[in-house]
Enzyme design. Structure first.
Site, PDB file in Angstrom:
ATOM      1  N   ASP A 154       0.871  -1.171   0.000  1.00 22.05           N
ATOM      2  CA  ASP A 154       0.000   0.000   0.000  1.00 22.05           C
ATOM      3  C   ASP A 154       0.920   1.237   0.000  1.00 22.05           C
ATOM      4  O   ASP A 154       2.120   1.107   0.281  1.00 22.05           O
ATOM      5  CB  ASP A 154      -0.854  -0.088   1.277  1.00 22.05           C
ATOM      6  CG  ASP A 154      -1.572   1.187   1.604  1.00 22.05           C
ATOM      7  OD1 ASP A 154      -2.286   1.691   0.742  1.00 22.05           O
ATOM      8  OD2 ASP A 154      -1.411   1.675   2.742  1.00 22.05           O
ATOM      9  N   ASP A 156       0.029   5.150   1.086  1.00 19.70           N
ATOM     10  CA  ASP A 156      -0.097   6.098   2.210  1.00 19.70           C
ATOM     11  C   ASP A 156      -0.151   5.379   3.546  1.00 19.70           C
ATOM     12  O   ASP A 156      -0.942   4.457   3.743  1.00 19.70           O
ATOM     13  CB  ASP A 156      -1.361   6.949   2.037  1.00 19.70           C
ATOM     14  CG  ASP A 156      -1.212   7.944   0.912  1.00 19.70           C
ATOM     15  OD1 ASP A 156      -0.590   8.991   1.122  1.00 19.70           O
ATOM     16  OD2 ASP A 156      -1.696   7.649  -0.207  1.00 19.70           O
ATOM     17  N   ASP A 356      -1.937  -0.359   5.768  1.00 23.62           N
ATOM     18  CA  ASP A 356      -2.301   0.239   7.065  1.00 23.62           C
ATOM     19  C   ASP A 356      -3.780   0.557   7.204  1.00 23.62           C
ATOM     20  O   ASP A 356      -4.230   0.966   8.268  1.00 23.62           O
ATOM     21  CB  ASP A 356      -1.540   1.548   7.266  1.00 23.62           C
ATOM     22  CG  ASP A 356      -2.083   2.649   6.375  1.00 23.62           C
ATOM     23  OD1 ASP A 356      -2.262   2.389   5.167  1.00 23.62           O
ATOM     24  OD2 ASP A 356      -2.363   3.754   6.882  1.00 23.62           O
TER      25      ASP A 356
HETATM   26  O1  LIG Z   1      -4.428   3.100  -0.401  1.00 22.82           O
HETATM   27  P1  LIG Z   1      -3.523   4.200   0.054  1.00 22.82           P
HETATM   28  O2  LIG Z   1      -2.298   4.336  -0.785  1.00 22.82           O
HETATM   29  O3  LIG Z   1      -3.199   4.074   1.512  1.00 22.82           O
HETATM   30  O4  LIG Z   1      -4.364   5.533  -0.134  1.00 22.82           O
HETATM   31  C1  LIG Z   1      -5.474   5.815   0.725  1.00 22.82           C
HETATM   32  C2  LIG Z   1      -5.698   7.302   0.748  1.00 22.82           C
HETATM   33  O5  LIG Z   1      -4.446   7.875   1.092  1.00 22.82           O
HETATM   34  C3  LIG Z   1      -4.324   9.286   1.049  1.00 22.82           C
HETATM   35  O6  LIG Z   1      -4.976   9.829   2.171  1.00 22.82           O
HETATM   36  C4  LIG Z   1      -4.375   9.462   3.408  1.00 22.82           C
HETATM   37  O7  LIG Z   1      -3.026   9.952   3.440  1.00 22.82           O
HETATM   38  C5  LIG Z   1      -2.903  11.392   3.401  1.00 22.82           C
HETATM   39  C6  LIG Z   1      -1.422  11.731   3.347  1.00 22.82           C
HETATM   40  O8  LIG Z   1      -0.707  11.207   4.413  1.00 22.82           O
HETATM   41  C7  LIG Z   1      -3.600  11.984   4.628  1.00 22.82           C
HETATM   42  O9  LIG Z   1      -3.522  13.405   4.587  1.00 22.82           O
HETATM   43  C8  LIG Z   1      -5.079  11.556   4.617  1.00 22.82           C
HETATM   44  O10 LIG Z   1      -5.725  12.008   5.782  1.00 22.82           O
HETATM   45  C9  LIG Z   1      -5.174  10.018   4.562  1.00 22.82           C
HETATM   46  O11 LIG Z   1      -6.536   9.610   4.405  1.00 22.82           O
HETATM   47  C10 LIG Z   1      -4.836   9.845  -0.253  1.00 22.82           C
HETATM   48  O12 LIG Z   1      -4.806  11.244  -0.215  1.00 22.82           O
HETATM   49  C11 LIG Z   1      -6.223   9.322  -0.580  1.00 22.82           C
HETATM   50  O13 LIG Z   1      -6.617   9.803  -1.844  1.00 22.82           O
HETATM   51  C12 LIG Z   1      -6.140   7.813  -0.628  1.00 22.82           C
HETATM   52  O14 LIG Z   1      -7.383   7.259  -0.967  1.00 22.82           O
END
Ligand SMILES: O=P(O)(O)OC[C@H]1O[C@H](O[C@H]2O[C@H](CO)[C@@H](O)[C@H](O)[C@H]2O)[C@H](O)[C@@H](O)[C@@H]1O
Length: 421
Positions: A154, A156, A356
Site C-alpha cells: 500500500d 499512504d 495500514d
Molecule cells: O491506499 P492508500 O495508498 O493508503 O491511499 C489511501 C488514501 O491515502 C491518502 O490519504 C491518506 O493519506 C494522506 C497523506 O498522508 C492523509 O492526509 C489523509 O488524511 C489520509 O486519508 C490519499 O490522499 C487518498 O486519496 C487515498 O485514498
C-alpha cells in the site's frame, strides 16, 4: 432532497441539514432518470459472465453493500467480543470517527503516564495476536524457503507517513531505495487508493506494477493467462514497455468526474476540506476540518450520494472515499496481479501484502482465506484485522523490506556456494 429530471443536467438548490440551514446549488442525478443515462443503464460493469473469471470476480451484489437502499444507514466494522462485526450506525459523525482512528502523536507532556501505560499495555497484548513481522522474521523466511515471494505494498501510511496535506505525502529516498531493491528480488506491486498516475509520481520506480483507485486501475504485465487477457487493453508504459491495462470501472468515469465537481462545489465553504480526484474514485478529506464540522461534511457527501445509486462511500483515515459499487477492491487486485504474473494457485509462491488502512483488509482477507500468503498491518495502535503480522510504522516497513532483501541475497549466495562445490 430533489434531484434532476429526464436525464438532463440541471442545477438545483438542496438543503443539506436542518442545523446548518445552508442552501447549496449542486448538480445532482435523479435515480429515476437513470434509465436514460448511458452510464446508469448498463448492468454492473463487471459481471461473472462478461469477465469469465472465477466467482471471486463476480459482480456487485446489493446484499453485500454496506449501505441500505435508502442510503441512510451504513455499516461500519466494530470490534465486538474481539471480532470484526458490522453494526449499523445512522450518525455520520460516529462512522467517521469510528473508521478514522486518530494518528498517534504522543506528546508526553500532555499525556499522563497512566494513559501511556494503558496504551502500551493494550498494544503489547494486541501484538501477541499480531506479532511484529520484524520479530517474527525467521518464521517468515522459513515459510518463504524455496518459494517466490510476491510483494504487495500500500502507499499512504505504509511507504509514506501520514501527513496533513495529501499532496505532500512524499516517500523518503531511503524508502524508495528499499522498495527498488525489493523489486529487484521479488515481483512487487503498489496497490493504492490514489490514482495510478499520482502514486507513480510519488514512487517514481519502474521495475514494479501499479494499481491505483483501490485496484480499479491496474497496469500489469502482458500475460499469457487468457482469463484476464480479454479484459485488458494492451498498451505501453512510460518506458515503452508493453503492458496490460485493466480498468473494470471505466464506464464510471463520467459519473466520477461529475461527482468530483459536485463535491468540490458543495464543500468549498467548509474550511479544511480537500476533495481529491483519484480517477475511478474520489476522496473527501476531513483531516484538516474542525471536528465540529465533520458531521456537516458527512451530511453533504452522503446527501449527494443518495442521488448516485451506483456509487458508495467507504471510510479511510480521515477521508470519505466515493467509489463505484462494483465488486472490486484491493483483494481482487491482488488476485488479478497474481494471475497476471503467473503466480496464482501455486504452492511455491508466498504473497505478502503490507498495508495500514481499512481498504487493505480486503487484501489481507483474500490471502488469509486462500491460505497462500499473509497480510502485515502497519499500525501503532491495536486494531482488529485480517492480517497475520504487524509493523508499527513506515520506518519498520522499510526495515522489513531491507531484511527480506538481505535474506534473499544470503540464500542466493548459499545456493551458489552449494552449486560450485
Ligand atoms: O491506499 P492508500 O495508498 O493508503 O491511499 C489511501 C488514501 O491515502 C491518502 O490519504 C491518506 O493519506 C494522506 C497523506 O498522508 C492523509 O492526509 C489523509 O488524511 C489520509 O486519508 C490519499 O490522499 C487518498 O486519496 C487515498 O485514498
Amino acid at each position: 432532497m430533489e434531484c434532476w429530471r429526464s436525464g438532463v443536467l440541471v442545477r438545483r438548490a438542496v438543503r443539506f441539514s436542518a442545523t446548518s440551514k445552508l442552501t447549496f446549488v449542486i448538480k445532482l442525478m435523479d435515480l429515476k432518470s437513470s434509465h436514460s443515462s448511458p452510464v446508469l443503464t448498463d448492468p454492473a460493469p463487471l459481471s461473472k459472465s462478461r469477465l469469465g473469471l472465477p466467482s471471486n470476480m463476480a459482480p456487485y451484489s446489493p446484499a453485500a453493500s454496506p449501505y441500505s437502499s435508502s442510503g441512510l444507514y451504513l455499516t461500519i466494522p466494530r470490534i465486538i467480543n474481539g471480532k470484526l462485526e458490522d453494526v449499523r450506525a445512522n450518525s455520520w459523525l460516529d462512522a467517521m470517527i469510528a473508521s478514522s482512528p486518530p494518528r498517534k502523536k504522543l506528546n508526553k507532556d500532555l499525556i499522563s503516564v497512566t494513559q501511556l501505560d494503558d496504551h502500551d499495555a493494550a498494544y503489547q497484548t494486541w501484538m501477541m495476536s499480531y506479532p511484529s513481522a520484524l520479530n517474527s522474521f525467521h518464521l517468515i523466511t522459513s515459510l518463504a524457503k524455496c518459494k517466490t515471494i510476491a510483494l504487495f505494498l500500500d502507499y499512504d501510511g505504509t511507504l509514506s507517513p501520514i501527513v496533513d496535506n495529501p499532496d505532500h505525502a512524499f516517500m523518503s529516498s531511503s524508502m524508495r531505495a528499499a522498495v527498488n531493491e525489493a523489486a529487484n528480488y521479488f515481483p512487487t506491486a503498489i496497490i493504492s487508493g490514489r490514482s495510478r498516475n499520482k502514486v507513480h509520481e510519488f514512487v517514481r520506480l519502474s521495475d514494479l506494477y501499479y494499481a491505483g483507485s483501490h485496484g480499479m486501475d491496474i497496469m500489469g504485465p502482458v500475460r499469457v493467462s487468457k482469463s484476464v487477457e480479454n479484459y485488458c487493453i494492451q498498451t505501453t508504459d512510460s518506458q515503452g514497455k508493453e503492458v496490460h491495462l485493466f480498468q473494470p470501472a471505466s464506464e464510471f468515469l463520467p459519473m466520477i468526474n461529475e461527482v468530483y465537481e459536485s463535491l468540490i462545489e458543495i464543500t468549498n465553504d467548509i474550511i479544511g476540506v480537500k476533495v481529491e480526484n483519484n480517477k475511478f474514485c474520489v476522496s473527501v478529506h476531513y483531516r484538516n476540518v474542525d471536528k465540529k464540522m465533520w458531521d456537516e461534511v458527512g451530511v453533504r457527501v452522503f446527501g449527494l450520494l443518495k442521488c448516485f445509486s451506483r456509487l458508495h462511500v467507504t471510510h479511510g483515515r480521515k477521508v470519505l472515499e466515493v467509489r463505484p459499487v462494483i465488486d472490486w477492491n484491493k483483494g481482487k487486485a491482488v488476485e488479478f496481479l497474481l494471475e497476471s504474473l503467473g503466480l496464482s494457485q501455486r504452492d511455491d509462491v508466498l504473497p505478502i501484502y503490507v498495508g495500514d488502512d481499512r481498504t487493505d483488509e480486503d487484501a489481507f482477507k483474500v490471502l488469509r482465506e486462500s491460505n497462500c500468503g499473509f497480510g502485515i498491518l502497519v499500525s501503532n495502535v491495536s486494531k482488529e484485522t485480517n492480517a497475520l503480522y504487524s509493523l508499527r510504522d513506515p520506518s519498520e516497513v522499510q526495515e522489513f523490506l531491507k531484511s527480506l532483501v538481505r535474506w534473499k541475497k544470503s540464500t542466493e549466495l548459499q545456493t551458489e556456494a552449494i552449486a560450485t562445490k
